[in-house]
Structures are given as C-alpha cells and as structure tokens.
Enzyme design. Structure first.
Site, PDB file in Angstrom:
ATOM      1  N   PHE A  14     -41.129  66.310  62.160  1.00  0.00           N
ATOM      2  CA  PHE A  14     -42.711  67.408  62.348  1.00  0.00           C
ATOM      3  C   PHE A  14     -42.317  68.282  62.443  1.00  0.00           C
ATOM      4  CE2 PHE A  14     -43.451  69.829  66.489  1.00  0.00           C
ATOM      5  CZ  PHE A  14     -44.697  69.574  65.927  1.00  0.00           C
ATOM      6  N   ILE A  15     -40.751  69.389  62.617  1.00  0.00           N
ATOM      7  CA  ILE A  15     -40.424  70.963  62.286  1.00  0.00           C
ATOM      8  C   ILE A  15     -39.851  70.306  60.744  1.00  0.00           C
ATOM      9  CG2 ILE A  15     -39.105  72.178  62.843  1.00  0.00           C
ATOM     10  CD1 ILE A  15     -39.172  71.792  65.293  1.00  0.00           C
ATOM     11  N   ASP A  34     -33.635  62.844  54.285  1.00  0.00           N
ATOM     12  CA  ASP A  34     -34.264  62.332  54.898  1.00  0.00           C
ATOM     13  C   ASP A  34     -33.818  61.113  54.974  1.00  0.00           C
ATOM     14  OD1 ASP A  34     -35.883  61.521  57.689  1.00  0.00           O
ATOM     15  OD2 ASP A  34     -36.397  63.347  58.032  1.00  0.00           O
ATOM     16  N   ILE A  56     -27.727  61.453  56.685  1.00  0.00           N
ATOM     17  CA  ILE A  56     -26.454  62.494  56.904  1.00  0.00           C
ATOM     18  C   ILE A  56     -25.541  62.040  57.531  1.00  0.00           C
ATOM     19  CG2 ILE A  56     -27.841  64.432  57.454  1.00  0.00           C
ATOM     20  CD1 ILE A  56     -26.954  63.950  60.362  1.00  0.00           C
ATOM     21  N   SER A 117     -31.599  73.624  70.222  1.00  0.00           N
ATOM     22  CA  SER A 117     -32.386  72.814  70.912  1.00  0.00           C
ATOM     23  C   SER A 117     -32.193  74.121  72.032  1.00  0.00           C
ATOM     24  CB  SER A 117     -32.567  71.697  71.021  1.00  0.00           C
ATOM     25  OG  SER A 117     -33.964  71.844  72.405  1.00  0.00           O
ATOM     26  N   TYR A 141     -29.050  63.442  74.798  1.00  0.00           N
ATOM     27  CA  TYR A 141     -29.677  64.246  73.764  1.00  0.00           C
ATOM     28  C   TYR A 141     -29.381  65.548  74.026  1.00  0.00           C
ATOM     29  CZ  TYR A 141     -33.520  66.786  70.642  1.00  0.00           C
ATOM     30  OH  TYR A 141     -33.680  67.851  70.222  1.00  0.00           O
ATOM     31  N   ILE A 199     -50.689  61.065  81.490  1.00  0.00           N
ATOM     32  CA  ILE A 199     -50.141  61.188  82.970  1.00  0.00           C
ATOM     33  C   ILE A 199     -48.923  62.078  83.279  1.00  0.00           C
ATOM     34  CG2 ILE A 199     -47.964  58.782  83.593  1.00  0.00           C
ATOM     35  CD1 ILE A 199     -49.535  56.880  82.730  1.00  0.00           C
ATOM     36  N   ILE A 200     -48.273  62.268  84.334  1.00  0.00           N
ATOM     37  CA  ILE A 200     -48.132  63.680  84.633  1.00  0.00           C
ATOM     38  C   ILE A 200     -46.747  63.522  85.168  1.00  0.00           C
ATOM     39  CG2 ILE A 200     -47.564  65.962  85.665  1.00  0.00           C
ATOM     40  CD1 ILE A 200     -50.261  66.443  85.234  1.00  0.00           C
TER      41      ILE A 200
HETATM   42  N1  LIG Z   1     -40.323  69.302  68.015  1.00  0.00           N
HETATM   43  C1  LIG Z   1     -39.637  70.294  69.440  1.00  0.00           C
HETATM   44  O1  LIG Z   1     -40.215  70.255  69.735  1.00  0.00           O
HETATM   45  C2  LIG Z   1     -38.120  70.983  69.169  1.00  0.00           C
HETATM   46  C3  LIG Z   1     -37.858  71.273  70.358  1.00  0.00           C
HETATM   47  C4  LIG Z   1     -36.459  72.359  69.547  1.00  0.00           C
HETATM   48  C5  LIG Z   1     -35.751  72.372  68.781  1.00  0.00           C
HETATM   49  N2  LIG Z   1     -36.240  70.618  68.323  1.00  0.00           N
HETATM   50  C6  LIG Z   1     -34.966  70.449  66.665  1.00  0.00           C
HETATM   51  O2  LIG Z   1     -35.626  70.468  65.811  1.00  0.00           O
HETATM   52  C7  LIG Z   1     -35.418  69.721  64.605  1.00  0.00           C
HETATM   53  C8  LIG Z   1     -36.639  68.816  64.499  1.00  0.00           C
HETATM   54  O3  LIG Z   1     -36.838  68.317  65.382  1.00  0.00           O
HETATM   55  P1  LIG Z   1     -38.250  67.010  64.938  1.00  0.00           P
HETATM   56  O4  LIG Z   1     -38.702  67.481  66.660  1.00  0.00           O
HETATM   57  O5  LIG Z   1     -39.089  67.657  63.914  1.00  0.00           O
HETATM   58  O6  LIG Z   1     -37.465  66.119  64.792  1.00  0.00           O
HETATM   59  P2  LIG Z   1     -38.088  64.639  63.729  1.00  0.00           P
HETATM   60  O7  LIG Z   1     -37.659  63.488  64.998  1.00  0.00           O
HETATM   61  O8  LIG Z   1     -39.519  64.374  63.833  1.00  0.00           O
HETATM   62  O9  LIG Z   1     -37.519  64.779  63.275  1.00  0.00           O
HETATM   63  C9  LIG Z   1     -36.469  64.437  63.033  1.00  0.00           C
HETATM   64  C10 LIG Z   1     -36.075  63.899  61.192  1.00  0.00           C
HETATM   65  O10 LIG Z   1     -34.408  63.398  61.103  1.00  0.00           O
HETATM   66  C11 LIG Z   1     -34.561  62.398  60.708  1.00  0.00           C
HETATM   67  N3  LIG Z   1     -32.917  61.219  60.855  1.00  0.00           N
HETATM   68  C12 LIG Z   1     -33.411  60.891  61.847  1.00  0.00           C
HETATM   69  N4  LIG Z   1     -31.458  60.490  61.471  1.00  0.00           N
HETATM   70  C13 LIG Z   1     -31.788  60.314  60.393  1.00  0.00           C
HETATM   71  C14 LIG Z   1     -29.958  60.433  59.774  1.00  0.00           C
HETATM   72  N5  LIG Z   1     -28.962  59.934  60.179  1.00  0.00           N
HETATM   73  N6  LIG Z   1     -29.843  61.218  58.146  1.00  0.00           N
HETATM   74  C15 LIG Z   1     -31.274  62.013  58.261  1.00  0.00           C
HETATM   75  N7  LIG Z   1     -32.354  62.016  58.473  1.00  0.00           N
HETATM   76  C16 LIG Z   1     -32.113  61.986  60.164  1.00  0.00           C
HETATM   77  C17 LIG Z   1     -35.769  61.517  61.730  1.00  0.00           C
HETATM   78  O11 LIG Z   1     -36.478  60.387  59.761  1.00  0.00           O
HETATM   79  C18 LIG Z   1     -36.577  62.605  61.021  1.00  0.00           C
HETATM   80  O12 LIG Z   1     -37.564  62.645  60.126  1.00  0.00           O
HETATM   81  C19 LIG Z   1     -34.244  68.939  66.131  1.00  0.00           C
HETATM   82  O13 LIG Z   1     -32.480  69.293  65.343  1.00  0.00           O
HETATM   83  C20 LIG Z   1     -34.447  68.758  67.351  1.00  0.00           C
HETATM   84  O14 LIG Z   1     -33.191  68.756  68.107  1.00  0.00           O
HETATM   85  C21 LIG Z   1     -37.229  70.552  68.700  1.00  0.00           C
END
Ligand SMILES: NC(=O)c1ccc[n+]([C@@H]2O[C@H](COP(=O)([O-])OP(=O)(O)OC[C@H]3O[C@@H](n4cnc5c(N)ncnc54)[C@H](O)[C@@H]3O)[C@@H](O)[C@H]2O)c1
Length: 317
Positions: A14-15, A34, A56, A117, A141, A199-200
């Site tokens: 996502f991010i 990825d 990774i 995070s 987590y 749902i909350i």
């Molecule tokens: N989404 C949020 O609200 C939020 C908030 C705070 C921090 N974060 C941090 O931002 C980062 C991205 O979060 P996101 O929401 O985009 O998560 P996401 O689950 O959408 O993306 C994570 C990606 O990592 C990949 N992945 C998983 N295991 C892997 C591996 N072994 N090797 C390579 N790739 C692998 C997945 O395929 C996925 O594409 C994370 O580090 C998360 O902790 C997210």
C-alpha cells in the site's frame, strides 16, 4: 546528471507503491523489491519501476539488487493482524528481515530509510506524542516494529550505518487492501457499500492520527532528501486526533454524497480487539522543522478520495 538510485522493499504494498510512484516523479530511478506475499499496491506500479520479486530474507538476491543503489527505503512487513495467528512469521520478516537489510546497507555503504510505525509507541502516555515518547508495544507486530528500529539504531552506532527512522501514524488512501488483513477504513467501506452497519470494536472512542498516504510518502522521501536528518527519528502524521466513531461517520457521509443517497446507516459495536491502542496523536513539529514536512490533505478530502476510488474501481486487494 545521474539519477539517485532507490530500492523500495515492500514496494508492491500500500504505502510502498505510492512511495515508488512519488520517487519516480521526483527524479529517482526506482527498484521495487517485494515477494508479493501481501501487497495491495501492485496495480499502482508504473512501468518505469523495476520490479524484483524476492524476499528480504534472501540476502544474496537483495545484495545483488542493491548493487547500484544509493538508498534503500525499507517498508517490507508482515501485517499487524497476522501477528495474532502467525507471530513467528511476523518476527522473522519484520525483525530478522530488517536486520539483514540493515546489515547489507551497512556493508554496501547505502543510506537506509527505515519505515517504523506509531504502533511501536502503544497507547499515548502523554499527548501529543513526541519522538521521545516511550515504546510500549501492545502487540507482537508493534513489538517487532519497535525491535526493528533498535537493530537499525545499533547498526548506526556500532557499524556506521547512515540511516533515518520514520514513524508513520495510521495511513489511508487508494490501494489500501480490503480483504484479509484489511485496515479500518476499507472494512468500514466494505460494509457501508453493502448497506450493512460498519463494525466498531470497543466504544469507538479510541483515537488515531489518520494521515493521507501521499503525505506519509512525502515525509518518507524528505527523510532521504534532508542532509541533516541522518541518524534522527521522525513522526509522520497529520497532527490531528480523531475517534473511530468520527471516521465511520465521515466515511458514511462521503459514501452517501458520492453515490447520491441519504439512506441512514447505523453502527454495530462489538467487543474490543486484542491489543487495540486507545489514543494516538502525533507531534509532527520535529518533522516540520527539520524535514520541512507538512500534511496537505485533510481527513474529509482524503476519505472522499478513497471512497470515490473504491466506488469507481470496484477494487479487491
Ligand atoms: N499502513 C499504515 O497505516 C502504516 C502505519 C505506520 C507504519 N506503517 C509501515 O509502513 C510500511 C508499509 O506498510 P503497508 O501498510 O504498505 O503494508 P503492506 O502490507 O501493504 O505492504 C507490505 C509489503 O511487504 C511485502 N512483503 C512481506 N513480506 C516480505 C518479504 N519477506 N520480502 C519482501 N517483501 C515482503 C508484501 O508483499 C507487501 O507488498 C510497513 O513497514 C509498516 O509497518 C504502515
């Protein structure tokens, strides 16, 4: 002029997918690394982005991928909800995986932007939450994210790794996954669009600092572009506290506006979720001062963008 070479771990997520796009638009050469185990942003990837499908945990492949890199943005992660049913998988990737990324960045003298995070903080003990707020994780987590930061910090202090830690607060926007492991807003949308009560969990008075994903990504990119950010830690958020009930109300309102309906939708309350954080509000003054970070999309506008994207794309992660 040669372009800055970036590797984005978790770049199909996502991010990460929004970040890859933003880096590209800002003159970087981008490689997404990825394993595609969980990403919802794969459809968001530009054709100009190089894609390496690998884990990774595969250090050799990662080393080869980073050969021409200047900077690694580390976002690969196993999600929060997975830490309830597969905690070992979460610890393996989020901690040992981060250790490997930091080790390789150190060996190859690459800059590492480590994306941590706000979950690492746990519930706010004081508000707004500064970067010095203690880390009291509520879930495996959150613990894995806190621990991953400490490894990266350890590499900086003992091995000379050039790194920046960013702590995004809850991010939302287009390409958020909406199936297994979905976050709050997509789950609310799933029910609202079927005219079922969202749902909350708990009272709904728990708060978050929701940040539109492109603002989150700008903060992450600025962490690389700001020379005196090296070695520092930054909150990236909106700087506004909002309750889950308010989020639901805004999502219903935007949905009704966009589909042209005035149907009333109730809310359904269920027992609190394990490890749920009660209050979050980011102090973003450090990021404002050092990075020049400033959120640009308010919650009403951001939720509107997400809802209209869902209505128009019929997206399923
Ligand atoms: N989404 C949020 O609200 C939020 C908030 C705070 C921090 N974060 C941090 O931002 C980062 C991205 O979060 P996101 O929401 O985009 O998560 P996401 O689950 O959408 O993306 C994570 C990606 O990592 C990949 N992945 C998983 N295991 C892997 C591996 N072994 N090797 C390579 N790739 C692998 C997945 O395929 C996925 O594409 C994370 O580090 C998360 O902790 C997210």
């Amino acid at each position: 002029m040669t372009k800055r070479q970036a590797v984005v771990t978790g770049g199909a997520g996502f991010i990460g997918s929004h970040l890859a796009q933003m880096l590209l638009q800002n003159g970087y050469d981008v490689t997404v690394y990825d394993d595609f185990s969980n990403g919802s942003g794969r459809n968001n990837l530009d054709r100009k982005v190089n894609v390496v499908k690998a884990s990774i945990l595969n250090a050799e492949k990662f080393r080869v991928t980073c050969k021409r890199a200047d900077v690694v943005f580390h976002l690969a992660v196993k999600p929060l909800t997975m830490s309830f049913d597969k905690p070992e998988e979460v610890v393996k990737v989020n901690d040992y995986g981060t250790y490997l990324v930091a080790k390789i960045c150190t060996e190859m003298k690459l800059k590492m932007i480590h994306v941590s995070s706000s979950e690492a903080y746990g519930t706010a003990l004081s508000l707004p939450m500064k970067e010095q707020h203690p880390l009291f994780p509520h879930t495996i987590y959150a613990g894995s994210k806190a621990a991953s930061e400490l490894y990266v910090r350890g590499f900086e202090k003992s091995e000379g790794l050039k790194m920046v830690i960013v702590r995004p607060f809850n991010s939302y926007g287009e390409y958020m996954r909406s199936d297994t492991y979905a976050a709050a807003i997509p789950l609310f949308f799933n029910r609202i669009s079927k005219r079922k009560p969202p749902i909350i969990y708990g009272t709904g008075r728990q708060t978050r600092d929701f940040t539109y994903v492109k603002d989150t990504c700008r903060g992450i990119m600025l962490a690389d572009q700001t020379k005196n950010a090296i070695g520092d830690t930054f909150n990236i958020g909106q700087g506004r506290e909002i309750s889950i009930i308010e989020i639901v109300k805004k999502t219903i309102k935007k949905y009704n506006e966009i589909v042209g309906s005035n149907e009333k939708i109730k809310m359904k309350f269920e027992k609190p979720r394990r490890g749920d954080v009660m209050r979050h509000l980011a102090d973003i003054s450090h990021a404002r001062r050092v990075l020049g970070y400033k959120p640009t999309v308010n919650l009403g506008e951001g939720i509107g963008r997400y809802v209209s994207w869902r209505v128009n794309s019929q997206f399923i992660a």
